[in-house]
Design a protein around this motif. Structure first.
Motif, PDB file in Angstrom:
ATOM      1  N   PHE A 171       0.530  -5.214   9.261  1.00 52.34           N
ATOM      2  CA  PHE A 171       1.184  -4.192   8.405  1.00 52.34           C
ATOM      3  C   PHE A 171       2.708  -3.876   8.953  1.00 52.34           C
ATOM      4  CE2 PHE A 171      -1.893  -1.172   6.202  1.00 52.34           C
ATOM      5  CZ  PHE A 171      -3.018  -2.073   6.496  1.00 52.34           C
ATOM      6  N   GLY A 172       3.596  -3.808   8.121  1.00 52.02           N
ATOM      7  CA  GLY A 172       5.045  -3.225   8.380  1.00 52.02           C
ATOM      8  C   GLY A 172       4.825  -2.038   8.985  1.00 52.02           C
ATOM      9  N   LYS A 173       5.953  -1.532   9.399  1.00 52.50           N
ATOM     10  CA  LYS A 173       6.090  -0.273  10.018  1.00 52.50           C
ATOM     11  C   LYS A 173       6.303   1.036   8.954  1.00 52.50           C
ATOM     12  CE  LYS A 173       7.548  -1.656  14.476  1.00 52.50           C
ATOM     13  NZ  LYS A 173       8.433  -1.393  15.738  1.00 52.50           N
TER      14      LYS A 173
ATOM     15  N   PHE B 137       3.760   0.512   2.558  1.00 56.86           N
ATOM     16  CA  PHE B 137       3.601  -0.226   3.607  1.00 56.86           C
ATOM     17  C   PHE B 137       3.542  -1.729   2.867  1.00 56.86           C
ATOM     18  CE2 PHE B 137       2.920   2.249   7.279  1.00 56.86           C
ATOM     19  CZ  PHE B 137       2.420   3.513   6.854  1.00 56.86           C
TER      20      PHE B 137
ATOM     21  N   TYR C  97       0.859  -1.124  -0.020  1.00 57.78           N
ATOM     22  CA  TYR C  97      -0.034  -0.036   0.000  1.00 57.78           C
ATOM     23  C   TYR C  97       0.785   1.137   0.041  1.00 57.78           C
ATOM     24  CZ  TYR C  97      -4.352  -2.510   1.171  1.00 57.78           C
ATOM     25  OH  TYR C  97      -5.333  -3.327   1.304  1.00 57.78           O
TER      26      TYR C  97
ATOM     27  N   GLN D 208       0.878   5.490   0.893  1.00 57.48           N
ATOM     28  CA  GLN D 208       0.210   6.428   1.710  1.00 57.48           C
ATOM     29  C   GLN D 208       0.689   8.051   1.245  1.00 57.48           C
ATOM     30  OE1 GLN D 208       0.060   6.281   5.898  1.00 57.48           O
ATOM     31  NE2 GLN D 208      -2.038   7.529   6.162  1.00 57.48           N
TER      32      GLN D 208
ATOM     33  N   ASN E  76      -1.021  12.472   5.044  1.00 61.59           N
ATOM     34  CA  ASN E  76      -2.500  12.870   5.509  1.00 61.59           C
ATOM     35  C   ASN E  76      -3.485  12.422   4.280  1.00 61.59           C
ATOM     36  OD1 ASN E  76      -1.880  14.415   7.834  1.00 61.59           O
ATOM     37  ND2 ASN E  76      -0.974  15.984   6.570  1.00 61.59           N
ATOM     38  N   LYS E  77      -3.188  11.432   3.827  1.00 63.44           N
ATOM     39  CA  LYS E  77      -4.290  10.445   2.971  1.00 63.44           C
ATOM     40  C   LYS E  77      -4.510   9.410   3.252  1.00 63.44           C
ATOM     41  CE  LYS E  77      -4.337  14.006  -0.116  1.00 63.44           C
ATOM     42  NZ  LYS E  77      -5.711  14.897  -0.138  1.00 63.44           N
ATOM     43  N   GLY E  78      -5.351   8.536   2.851  1.00 62.23           N
ATOM     44  CA  GLY E  78      -5.776   7.167   3.081  1.00 62.23           C
ATOM     45  C   GLY E  78      -4.861   6.253   2.297  1.00 62.23           C
ATOM     46  N   LEU E  79      -4.895   5.111   2.607  1.00 62.91           N
ATOM     47  CA  LEU E  79      -3.740   4.006   1.816  1.00 62.91           C
ATOM     48  C   LEU E  79      -4.547   3.615   0.631  1.00 62.91           C
ATOM     49  CD1 LEU E  79      -3.193   4.029   4.903  1.00 62.91           C
ATOM     50  CD2 LEU E  79      -2.551   1.567   4.533  1.00 62.91           C
TER      51      LEU E  79
ATOM     52  N   LEU F 283      -3.909   0.674  -2.494  1.00 62.42           N
ATOM     53  CA  LEU F 283      -3.699  -0.699  -2.927  1.00 62.42           C
ATOM     54  C   LEU F 283      -2.546  -0.499  -4.093  1.00 62.42           C
ATOM     55  CD1 LEU F 283      -3.476  -3.515  -2.135  1.00 62.42           C
ATOM     56  CD2 LEU F 283      -5.299  -3.813  -3.807  1.00 62.42           C
TER      57      LEU F 283
END
Lengths: 113, 112
Positions: B102-104, B90, B36, B38, B41-44, B46
Motif C-alpha cells: 500500500f501507498g501511504k 490508496f 482503494y 476509504q 472510520n470505514k473499511g477499504l 476497491l
C-alpha cells in the motif's frame, strides 16, 4: 454475493488486558483471509494471512496472534495488550484462486489506554 | 521488490472540477495495480484494478486510471469531483502472491 463482517466495531481496552477480534466471510468458500493494521497517519500493515483452516502465516513478529478455526472465520488475539496495539484493524478476504484482489471488512477501532 | 509512492499526501479540489491523484510504482515483475478508497472510520473499497489487460481502467463512481509502463505510473482521475468523493485514496501494487503493498494514502478534500 459475498460479505465480510467484523466485530466489534469499536473497542477500548486497558493495557495488559486480552483481545479477541472476529472476522467472518459469507457467500464464498475456501477464501484467503488477512488481518491488517492501520495506525494513525500510516498506511496498512499486513499482520497475518491464512490460506486454509489452521494455516496462519505471520508477517510481523509482535504481541498478536491469529487463528482460523473455521473456513470463513478469522480471529485476531492478544494475551496482553500494549499501548502500541492501538489502531484500526481491518480484515480482508480474497478468492482462494487469487491473492491479488482483496475485499475489506468495515474494520475495528481499538484504543488501548 | 515492489513499492508504491503516492506523490501527494493531500489534494484539494472544488466540486465539479477534475481530480488527479498521482501514483508511481516500482516492481520487478508485471504488477497488478489497484486503487482503494476509504471513507472516515470505514473499511477499504476497491475502486478499480489493472491486471495487464487494457491500460485505461474504468472503475466505480466515475473514476478511471491509466497504466503507463514507461513512466511507471498509475494515476487516478475523475472528470468532475463530487462532495461524496472526499476520502482517503490508496494506490496498491502487487507482484504476485498474497502481499499487497500500500501507498501511504492521499487525502482528497472537495470544497463547495
Amino acid at each position: 454475493s459475498q460479505t465480510i463482517h467484523q466485530w466489534p466495531a469499536t473497542l477500548v481496552q486497558p493495557v495488559g488486558s486480552p483481545l479477541s477480534l472476529e472476522c467472518t466471510v459469507e457467500g464464498t468458500s475456501n477464501p484467503n483471509l488477512y488481518w491488517y493494521r492501520q495506525a494513525a497517519g500510516r498506511g496498512l500493515q499486513l499482520l497475518f494471512y491464512s490460506v486454509g483452516i489452521g494455516q496462519i502465516s505471520s508477517e510481523v513478529p509482535q504481541n498478536l496472534s491469529a487463528s482460523r478455526p473455521q473456513d470463513r472465520q478469522f480471529i485476531l488475539s492478544s494475551k496482553k495488550l500494549l499501548l502500541s496495539d492501538s489502531g484500526f484493524y481491518l480484515c480482508a478476504w480474497s478468492p482462494g484462486s487469487s491473492y491479488n484482489e482483496q475485499f475489506f471488512g468495515p474494520g475495528t477501532r481499538l484504543t488501548v489506554l | 521488490a515492489q513499492s508504491v509512492t503516492q506523490l501527494d499526501s493531500h489534494v484539494s479540489v472544488s466540486e465539479g472540477t477534475p481530480v488527479l491523484l498521482r501514483c508511481n510504482y516500482s516492481s520487478s515483475y508485471s504488477p497488478s495495480l489497484f486503487w482503494y478508497v476509504q471513507h472516515p472510520n470505514k473499511g477499504l473499497q476497491l475502486l478499480l484494478k489493472y491486471t495487464s489487460a487494457a491500460t485505461l481502467v474504468k472503475g466505480i463512481n466515475g473514476f478511471e486510471a491509466e497504466f503507463k509502463k514507461s513512466e511507471t505510473s498509475f494515476h487516478l482521475t475523475k472528470p468532475s469531483a463530487h462532495m461524496s468523493d472526499a476520502a482517503e485514496y490508496f494506490c496498491v501494487v502487487s507482484d504476485s502472491g498474497y502481499a499487497l503493498n500500500f501507498g501511504k494514502g492521499t487525502s482528497l478534500l472537495v470544497t463547495p
